[in-house]
Design an enzyme around this catalytic site. Sequence first.
Site, PDB file in Angstrom:
ATOM      1  N   GLU A  62      16.352 -27.193  92.069  1.00  0.00           N
ATOM      2  CA  GLU A  62      17.492 -28.129  91.688  1.00  0.00           C
ATOM      3  C   GLU A  62      17.143 -28.781  90.496  1.00  0.00           C
ATOM      4  OE1 GLU A  62      20.028 -29.827  94.410  1.00  0.00           O
ATOM      5  OE2 GLU A  62      20.034 -31.834  93.009  1.00  0.00           O
ATOM      6  N   GLU A  65      16.508 -31.834 100.156  1.00  0.00           N
ATOM      7  CA  GLU A  65      16.169 -33.406 100.061  1.00  0.00           C
ATOM      8  C   GLU A  65      16.463 -34.169 101.382  1.00  0.00           C
ATOM      9  OE1 GLU A  65      18.259 -35.280  96.848  1.00  0.00           O
ATOM     10  OE2 GLU A  65      17.571 -33.651  95.326  1.00  0.00           O
TER      11      GLU A  65
END
Length: 824
Positions: A502, A426
Amino acid sequence: MKKKVLLCLLSFCSLFAWAQRQETLLEKNWKFTKGDAPEAVQETFDDTQWETVTVPHDWAIYGPFDRSHDLQNVAVKQNFETQASVKTGRTGGLPYVGTGWYRTTFEVPAGKEASLVFDGAMSEARVYVNGKEAGFWPLGYNSFHIDVTPYIYTDGRKNTLAVRLENRPQSSRWYPGAGLYRNVRLVTTEKVHVPVWGTQLTTPHVEASYASVKLLTTVAHAGDKDIRIVTEILSPEGKVVAVKDNTRKINHGMPFEQNFLVDAPKLWSPETPFLYKAVSKIYVDNRQVDEYTTRFGIRSLEIVPDKGFFLNGKHRKFQGVCNHHDLGPLGAAVNVAALRRQLTMLKDMGCDAIRTAHNMPAPELVELCDEMGFMMMLEPFDEWDIAKCENGYHRFFGEWAEKDMVNMLRHYRNHPSVVMWSIGNEVPTQWKPEGYKVASFLQDICHREDPTRPVTCGMDQVSSVLGNGFAAMLDVPGFNYRAHRYVEAYNRLPQNIVLGSETSSTVSSRGVYKFPVRKRGDAKYEDHQSSGYDLEHCSWSNVPDEDFALADDYPWTIGQFVWTGFDYLGEPSPYDTDAWPSHSSLFGIIDLASLPKDRYYLYRSIWNRKSPTLHVLPHWNWQGREGENTPVFAYTSYPEAELFVNGKSYGKQRKLTREESQALQGKDSLWLQRRYRLMWMDVPYEPGELKVVAYDASGKAADEKVVRTVGKPHHIELVADRTELAADGKDLAYITVRIVDKDGNLCPMDNRLVHFSVKGAGTYRASANGDPTCLYLFHENRMPAFSGALTAIVQTKEEAGEICFEAKAKGVKGGKLTLRTVRE
């Protein structure tokens, strides 16, 4: 006489081998102090007043917990926050910020080369040997090694090692740990030797009848000498299955190449984690100067567009979890027994893969995954050149990113468990029009150092990465959440595969249930807990069923890594904004005390195909809710089950097909859940007995589970995960402490304080209860129960004998347990 000569010869050979290469663990008799002490670099510095510690050591885990520790006034952009707010407990509420010093001594035989290997040092490590700075490594998660030969004494004097570590405020967004929290080793060798992580072993061709094995060996200081390497390949049983004896010069610094054929290889997989060894002996001028062992597995990897991931030619999907590096009440200090405990629980759940989120792992974890059978995605960074945290890794990225990547890749590229590299998580760089250039830079390093494994990145900004080329240039596009955009990503990207790098971020508290039962995002309650009905999630995420359906319905999805396998210290979402005393996560399938939440059995019912699952929730103790609707869920591998309350049937429920559940969309908010859970939504509470009877595919009763309204708390029940331990001073027993009624039923509303004592061949190490708001210190010999249970951890001494563990609490009969320690 012949026997004596043989013994002498063996002793001489052992000493000769010792003289060539020796690895020494520097673990005992370290001196430590918190606070800056620049004079500590001096050899003559008096550190007798410092604390004596054993490494691995985490200075911050001993607390105290405090709201003021590392308050962060930030807007978490990846969570779509646009305004800054005060984040409490984000790094666990523990005092990890600050400077610490460690000192010890070591000896090096005359004429030897010496390197110090740090498996991890948190953080910004400055290493001094005999008063001189020998090296610096900023990233606290990475392993690094320093050639200290220029700084050591060769006249028999002891060498002084000093290490300065500094954790800056706002340098992390979870609990990072503090200190020399992983192992430190001294490696001594001859002048000509194989350096640290000096081999690269691959298996270019794998089939049932034979496999090819390619070994590249780097030899330091070879010069223009002829180098002879004799390598034996040893089977998992220890038998020699291939040998090569080659002599040549090391040209242009290139590694020494050897190729082998192994007949009828035993292939490594999560189900069959067979391990081979390549034992290489290095000779110069007819004298052996080194011996180096490379452990490896024989297996093949392949990513096929539209088809997915293949291991050894067999299609499979990752059933993985993400894990942070802390070990709950033990903190960040690595312990093999604790890691093995975690992996054992995950294996029983059916988990077959680990993502090391979001940094390099301890080498002990990777070795255990090799041995126990877990595929791994190794990940180095949570930020690149653009900051997430004010004092995060972006400060070092430009100078250090390649060095960190090279260390990680060379350290772990021989491990069969490692099947994929991730270059980041991220990262804000993904938003930038030219962010793909940074991603390409990192992916190219992976391809250069290890062309055998694919590369991914955990991306959460789907619109950006689909539009700017970031996702298209990766070997494997990995998406964090955004399950509703998988099909779009598949259609727009050239790879024609999607990885759930994720997933879920479902939040729950063990044994806590909230009413009414409904699917909700960012649900918050006055007690700072989340519901165990497993229908609550963060704003950016979802509940598990969506990821199960994606895996089942689309062949091009290659599996998932759930956030997270275990609760961890810090990131107490959704209670992270001025919500003290919340200071640990609620994401885990297993809580901070290593006790399974209900969700554990949901995953087990889908993932574990070897043994059946039947689990019923909630508990049945709702005084004051008589007659009120109290839904009952069953997580089971069986297709159908029937619910009885005090003997009255509430009917059968069966798992729906994809088409059947989709027909309920718009009519039933839990339409998707009905594919994976059995739910009786209209059950009025009445004290007594719940019984769920499960039926197999033929309609035959196959199992049953009973949950009862409990009586008055009566005694403490103790259950150890192991009763025989190694007398090595490191082994651990996890003891589940349960408050039960006279019939042994757990009292789920009981939170009384429990005191512990340990005598004999062990010591009390820590305890935890899984309550993310609990401020009792882990190392003190007391802890309140949470939802009727907690975990105490006992550590062995270096002596064989018995360990007597006792737990006491007011108002109930105490419990005693005896464990045994043995020398290996």
